[in-house]
Design a protein around this motif. Sequence first.
Motif, mmCIF file in Angstrom:
data_model
loop_
_atom_site.group_PDB
_atom_site.id
_atom_site.type_symbol
_atom_site.label_atom_id
_atom_site.label_comp_id
_atom_site.label_asym_id
_atom_site.label_seq_id
_atom_site.Cartn_x
_atom_site.Cartn_y
_atom_site.Cartn_z
ATOM 1 N N UNK A 61 8.361 3.861 35.184
ATOM 2 C CA UNK A 61 7.902 2.730 35.982
ATOM 3 C C UNK A 61 7.469 3.179 37.382
ATOM 4 N N UNK A 62 8.275 4.014 38.030
ATOM 5 C CA UNK A 62 7.942 4.496 39.376
ATOM 6 C C UNK A 62 6.649 5.306 39.365
ATOM 7 N N UNK A 63 6.419 6.080 38.307
ATOM 8 C CA UNK A 63 5.164 6.823 38.185
ATOM 9 C C UNK A 63 3.984 5.876 38.003
ATOM 10 N N UNK A 65 3.688 2.936 39.045
ATOM 11 C CA UNK A 65 3.457 2.205 40.291
ATOM 12 C C UNK A 65 3.072 3.137 41.441
ATOM 13 N N UNK A 66 2.972 4.431 41.168
ATOM 14 C CA UNK A 66 2.568 5.380 42.196
ATOM 15 C C UNK A 66 3.648 5.726 43.197
ATOM 16 N N UNK A 67 4.900 5.437 42.878
ATOM 17 C CA UNK A 67 6.005 5.713 43.793
ATOM 18 C C UNK A 67 6.675 7.057 43.522
ATOM 19 N N UNK A 68 6.383 7.637 42.358
ATOM 20 C CA UNK A 68 6.957 8.933 41.990
ATOM 21 C C UNK A 68 5.899 9.755 41.275
ATOM 22 N N UNK A 69 6.068 11.064 41.361
ATOM 23 C CA UNK A 69 5.143 11.998 40.709
ATOM 24 C C UNK A 69 5.935 12.924 39.792
#
Length: 140
Positions: A61-63, A65-69
């Motif tokens: 989910x974080x990936x 949404x661009x919050x994690x790589x």
Amino acid sequence: MTKGQPVPDTTAASRHTRQREVIAQVLSAAEGPLTAPELLSRAQLRLPGLGSATVYRTLKLLQEQGEALAVNLDGEPRYEASGRGHHHHFSCRSCGRVFSIQSCPVALPSGTVYPGGFVVEEHEVTLYGRCPQCASTTAP
């Protein structure tokens, strides 16, 4: 709920759960990218009972949404918070930890053309050796 009111969005993407908050905080505080098991272990210190399935779902989910790589180092996916700008990684061969390093050891601007017509768009560098802690406790 009365007629005409919007239906609340209850999808995972719209919820800010305690689990998601802790996982994002652990990623932000890390010195470098973490494997999912490393992330789980650190997050469980703050939130005992957190499960690995929750970590994997939250990372996805974080990936999205661009919050994690996701960073692939030595064939193993590791995860870090996004927004850290251009940086590289240092992998310690003694303790196995991976660190982010902000200085770029390669002066290689985007658009550089190498012989054969290879046009550079971006680059990744991973340095290998011993971290400061391991270097101070072991001989070369």
